[in-house]
Design an enzyme around this catalytic site. Structure first.
Site, mmCIF file in Angstrom:
data_model
loop_
_atom_site.group_PDB
_atom_site.id
_atom_site.type_symbol
_atom_site.label_atom_id
_atom_site.label_comp_id
_atom_site.label_asym_id
_atom_site.label_seq_id
_atom_site.Cartn_x
_atom_site.Cartn_y
_atom_site.Cartn_z
ATOM 1 N N GLY A 1 25.324 11.370 -29.783
ATOM 2 C CA GLY A 1 24.865 12.067 -28.579
ATOM 3 C C GLY A 1 25.380 11.395 -27.328
ATOM 4 O O GLY A 1 25.614 12.052 -26.311
ATOM 5 N N ALA A 2 25.568 10.083 -27.397
ATOM 6 C CA ALA A 2 26.035 9.354 -26.210
ATOM 7 C C ALA A 2 27.444 9.805 -25.813
ATOM 8 O O ALA A 2 27.798 9.776 -24.635
ATOM 9 C CB ALA A 2 25.990 7.855 -26.470
ATOM 10 N N GLY B 1 0.837 -1.196 0.000
ATOM 11 C CA GLY B 1 0.000 0.000 0.000
ATOM 12 C C GLY B 1 0.868 1.239 0.000
ATOM 13 O O GLY B 1 2.028 1.219 -0.424
ATOM 14 N N GLY B 2 0.315 2.322 0.543
ATOM 15 C CA GLY B 2 1.047 3.591 0.561
ATOM 16 C C GLY B 2 2.352 3.492 1.338
ATOM 17 O O GLY B 2 3.250 4.324 1.157
HETATM 18 C C1 HXC Z 1 -3.374 -3.841 12.512
HETATM 19 C C2 HXC Z 1 -2.404 -5.775 11.786
HETATM 20 C C3 HXC Z 1 -2.236 -5.226 10.490
HETATM 21 C C4 HXC Z 1 -2.695 -3.890 10.278
HETATM 22 C C5 HXC Z 1 -1.440 -7.204 10.467
HETATM 23 N N1 HXC Z 1 -1.899 -7.008 11.700
HETATM 24 N N2 HXC Z 1 -1.641 -6.128 9.695
HETATM 25 N N3 HXC Z 1 -2.951 -5.092 12.778
HETATM 26 N N4 HXC Z 1 -3.239 -3.245 11.325
HETATM 27 N N5 HXC Z 1 -2.539 -3.283 9.093
HETATM 28 C C6 HXC Z 1 -1.837 -7.934 12.813
HETATM 29 C C7 HXC Z 1 -2.767 -9.110 12.668
HETATM 30 O O1 HXC Z 1 -4.017 -8.793 13.167
HETATM 31 C C8 HXC Z 1 -2.044 -10.169 13.503
HETATM 32 O O2 HXC Z 1 -2.306 -9.891 14.863
HETATM 33 C C9 HXC Z 1 -0.586 -9.853 13.277
HETATM 34 O O3 HXC Z 1 -0.540 -8.494 12.837
HETATM 35 C C10 HXC Z 1 0.049 -10.725 12.220
HETATM 36 O O4 HXC Z 1 -0.767 -10.736 11.089
HETATM 37 P P1 HXC Z 1 -1.130 -12.088 10.323
HETATM 38 O O5 HXC Z 1 -2.174 -11.739 9.336
HETATM 39 O O6 HXC Z 1 -1.400 -13.170 11.289
HETATM 40 O O7 HXC Z 1 0.242 -12.395 9.605
HETATM 41 P P2 HXC Z 1 0.496 -13.008 8.174
HETATM 42 O O8 HXC Z 1 -0.376 -14.205 7.965
HETATM 43 O O9 HXC Z 1 1.971 -13.181 8.092
HETATM 44 O O10 HXC Z 1 0.036 -11.870 7.141
HETATM 45 C C11 HXC Z 1 0.717 -10.661 7.105
HETATM 46 C C12 HXC Z 1 -0.050 -9.657 6.221
HETATM 47 C C13 HXC Z 1 -1.532 -9.575 6.731
HETATM 48 C C14 HXC Z 1 -0.045 -10.149 4.785
HETATM 49 C C15 HXC Z 1 0.633 -8.323 6.311
HETATM 50 O O11 HXC Z 1 -1.533 -9.366 8.147
HETATM 51 C C16 HXC Z 1 -2.298 -8.473 6.090
HETATM 52 O O12 HXC Z 1 -2.786 -8.587 4.949
HETATM 53 N N6 HXC Z 1 -2.488 -7.379 6.851
HETATM 54 C C17 HXC Z 1 -3.283 -6.263 6.398
HETATM 55 C C18 HXC Z 1 -2.529 -5.496 5.392
HETATM 56 C C19 HXC Z 1 -3.292 -4.267 4.980
HETATM 57 O O13 HXC Z 1 -4.293 -4.344 4.306
HETATM 58 N N7 HXC Z 1 -2.817 -3.152 5.533
HETATM 59 C C20 HXC Z 1 -3.403 -1.865 5.255
HETATM 60 C C21 HXC Z 1 -2.872 -1.501 3.904
HETATM 61 S S1 HXC Z 1 -3.310 0.084 3.434
HETATM 62 P P3 HXC Z 1 -2.212 -11.024 15.975
HETATM 63 O O14 HXC Z 1 -2.725 -10.379 17.209
HETATM 64 O O15 HXC Z 1 -3.072 -12.164 15.515
HETATM 65 O O16 HXC Z 1 -0.787 -11.418 16.085
HETATM 66 C C22 HXC Z 1 -2.045 0.964 3.938
HETATM 67 C C23 HXC Z 1 -2.197 2.365 3.571
HETATM 68 C C24 HXC Z 1 -0.978 3.126 3.872
HETATM 69 O O17 HXC Z 1 -1.156 0.514 4.504
HETATM 70 C C25 HXC Z 1 -1.188 4.476 3.290
HETATM 71 C C26 HXC Z 1 -0.042 5.345 3.497
HETATM 72 C C27 HXC Z 1 -0.248 6.641 2.797
#
Ligand code: HXC
Length: 510
Positions: A404-405, A169-170
């Site tokens: 040019g290079a 993501g971002g």
């Molecule tokens: C809060 C989160 C989290 C998040 C993971 N966790 N991502 N908590 N916010 N974004 C937590 C889970 O709940 C879990 O907690 C622990 O971290 C590990 O995650 P798992 O899913 O069990 O791990 P894994 O199977 O290895 O998968 C990792 C992952 C997945 C692929 C990153 O967690 C995932 O898809 N997370 C969401 C990603 C996402 O959509 N993020 C937002 C993107 S948008 P516990 O308590 O069970 O250990 C964004 C915008 C940014 O980031 C913009 C900036 C401008």
């Protein structure tokens, strides 16, 4: 009193445990080190001083107030690498998946501000699920605060990103604005939208690895600079890499002790360029033979391999090298190689790293794909980068410098300080065959006449002396003496002072 000391110890002990044994075991099972293990390996022994160990998030949504782990998913602080100060943050995937909350961002911003104030590099270790979902816009605000600092730090202190897990993501835009990105094979990935979203929107089915793994980003997209086998290798390579860099834009790179002979004569270089003009040879061999102890730290080695970039040392001092590689696409410039080299030249210039350019270039790559892809604008990036660079610039033309290079590759006309050529250099508007085809179109059927024309053209232009007559080449040097000549050239340029006209900033063709 002793209760208070015990309380402090207990709190520290809790903070050091991160997300607890179960999650640490899961992290190790993925072949990844924890945030703290990574810092321990990166920094000199016992040099790490941590900030904000007791920071906890302030979120009260989703019952988050019941879980407020110390550190909030990122370990931050400072320490030394081979005795030199660096600031570091390391996201802790075992705490809320290393996701970025408002307070997590504040911790990162604090050390970025300190790094800028104290003139030391920032190393960010990324292993995060992205924005802390429970915090909503506060998390997005935190990202933007980090982004803003990435921009302000750019060109002030070196910024290095290690991607050691998810970065999606971002969140990708903070590393993307740093100077170098190192990734770990099979355990890290970077993408703006993940495989699931892509499937929904475009119907494409792709794995995370193919979409944004280390191989994709070092070979195809060039988002990342280097890919390593595992966390340990990546971290040890950052330690080696940072030794080449200055701490900030006002200090010089560290001078290392060197044990190589400055006047080393390399007779093998006299025969490096093959006798036939179109035969390839490996420009990397020249770089290795010129550098102190044959040490070349190559960057982006798997992308646009028709140009080589990286660092060497001469007399123990860091020099950035840009070199056409005749082994790939005859060493021509194209969109990718121009972009790759331009960014490197700009980094060197921003951080006062002298530039050595090794030239064997038949021109820009012709073709529809190149023109439609904007080779004009991308080629101009490299031209612009060389033209604005005020650091010492030494150029050696080994063979072709066509069209040019020739101008682009740090020519005299772009304020090259020392422009040398080997006797095998061919400095001309184009190769002899192409030139004769244009100039003597009507004689094409007559092979005898055409061969005579080609050899006349070669005699006249396929050499370094026409350029040397005009002073565009400062000297024609023996290949075997190149190390000595360029080392002396750089030594003479240590006091160089050159300023561009005042401006707010330039408008490089992006
Ligand atoms: C809060 C989160 C989290 C998040 C993971 N966790 N991502 N908590 N916010 N974004 C937590 C889970 O709940 C879990 O907690 C622990 O971290 C590990 O995650 P798992 O899913 O069990 O791990 P894994 O199977 O290895 O998968 C990792 C992952 C997945 C692929 C990153 O967690 C995932 O898809 N997370 C969401 C990603 C996402 O959509 N993020 C937002 C993107 S948008 P516990 O308590 O069970 O250990 C964004 C915008 C940014 O980031 C913009 C900036 C401008």
């Amino acid at each position: 009193m002793s209760d208070k000391l015990r309380d402090l110890e207990a709190r520290r002990e809790t903070a050091l445990q991160g997300g607890g044994d179960r999650r640490v075991t899961a992290q190790h099972a993925k072949g990844k080190l924890t945030a703290r293990e990574r810092i321990d390996l990166l920094l000199d022994a016992e040099s790490f001083e941590e900030f904000d160990m007791f920071v906890a998030h302030r979120c009260i949504e989703f019952d988050m107030q019941s879980e407020r782990p110390f550190g909030d998913g990122v370990v931050t602080g400072w320490g030394t690498i081979n005795g030199r100060l660096v600031y570091v943050y390391s996201q802790d995937f075992t705490v809320f998946g290393g996701s970025l909350s408002e307070t997590h961002a504040e911790k990162i911003c604090k050390i970025m501000d300190m790094a800028m104030r104290n003139g030391a590099p920032i190393i960010g270790i990324n292993d995060s699920g992205g924005a802390r979902i429970q915090e909503g816009v506060s998390s997005l605000a935190g990202y933007a605060e980090v982004f803003q600092r990435n921009v302000l730090a750019s060109g002030v202190v070196p910024q290095i990103s290690l991607i050691m897990g998810p970065c999606a993501g971002g969140a990708v835009y903070s590393p993307a604005m740093t100077d170098f990105i190192f990734m770990v094979k099979d355990s890290s990935y970077m993408f703006v939208t993940g495989p699931d979203v892509i499937k929904t929107v475009t119907n494409e089915i792709v794995s995370a690895e193919l979409l944004g793994g280390a191989s994709t980003h070092t070979k195809k997209s060039s988002v990342a600079d280097l890919a390593f086998e595992n966390d340990v290798e990546a971290i040890l390579e950052v330690r080696r890499f940072i030794d080449f860099l200055p701490s900030n834009n006002k200090s010089k790179s560290p001078v290392r002790p060197f044990y190589d002979d400055l006047n080393r004569v390399e007779e093998s270089l006299d025969t490096l360029v093959p006798s036939t003009s179109n035969s390839p040879y490996d420009m990397r061999e020249l770089i290795l033979k010129l550098s102190d102890e044959g040490d070349f730290y190559e960057i982006q080695k798997d992308f646009a391999q028709n140009i080589l970039i990286g660092y060497i040392r001469l007399e123990g001092q860091t020099v950035g090298v840009i070199a056409n590689q005749p082994l790939v696409l005859a060493g021509c410039l194209d969109i990718d190689s121009s972009r790759k080299a331009a960014r490197f030249v700009r980094f060197c210039d921003a951080f006062e790293i002298p530039i050595l350019t090794l030239v064997d270039v038949p021109g820009f790559l012709p073709g529809l794909a190149q023109e439609h892809g904007g080779v004009i604008k991308h080629g101009a990036k490299l031209l612009f980068a060389y033209g604005e660079a005020t650091v010492p610039k030494v150029t050696v033309i080994t063979r072709k410098a066509y069209g040019g290079a020739y101008d682009v590759m740090s020519s005299k006309h772009l304020r090259g300080d020392f422009n040398y050529a080997w006797p095998t250099a061919e400095i001309a508007v184009m190769g002899s065959k192409g030139a004769v085809e244009i100039l003597y179109k009507s004689e094409q059927e007559d092979s005898v006449k055409i061969s005579k024309r080609i050899s006349d053209y070669e005699g006249k232009f396929a050499n370094p002396f026409v350029a040397a007559e005009r002073g565009f080449i400062d000297d024609v040097i023996l290949p075997r003496n190149t190390r000595k000549r360029i080392s002396r050239a750089f030594a003479s340029l240590r006091g160089k002072s050159l300023m561009n006209p005042w401006k707010k900033h330039d408008n490089i063709p992006l």
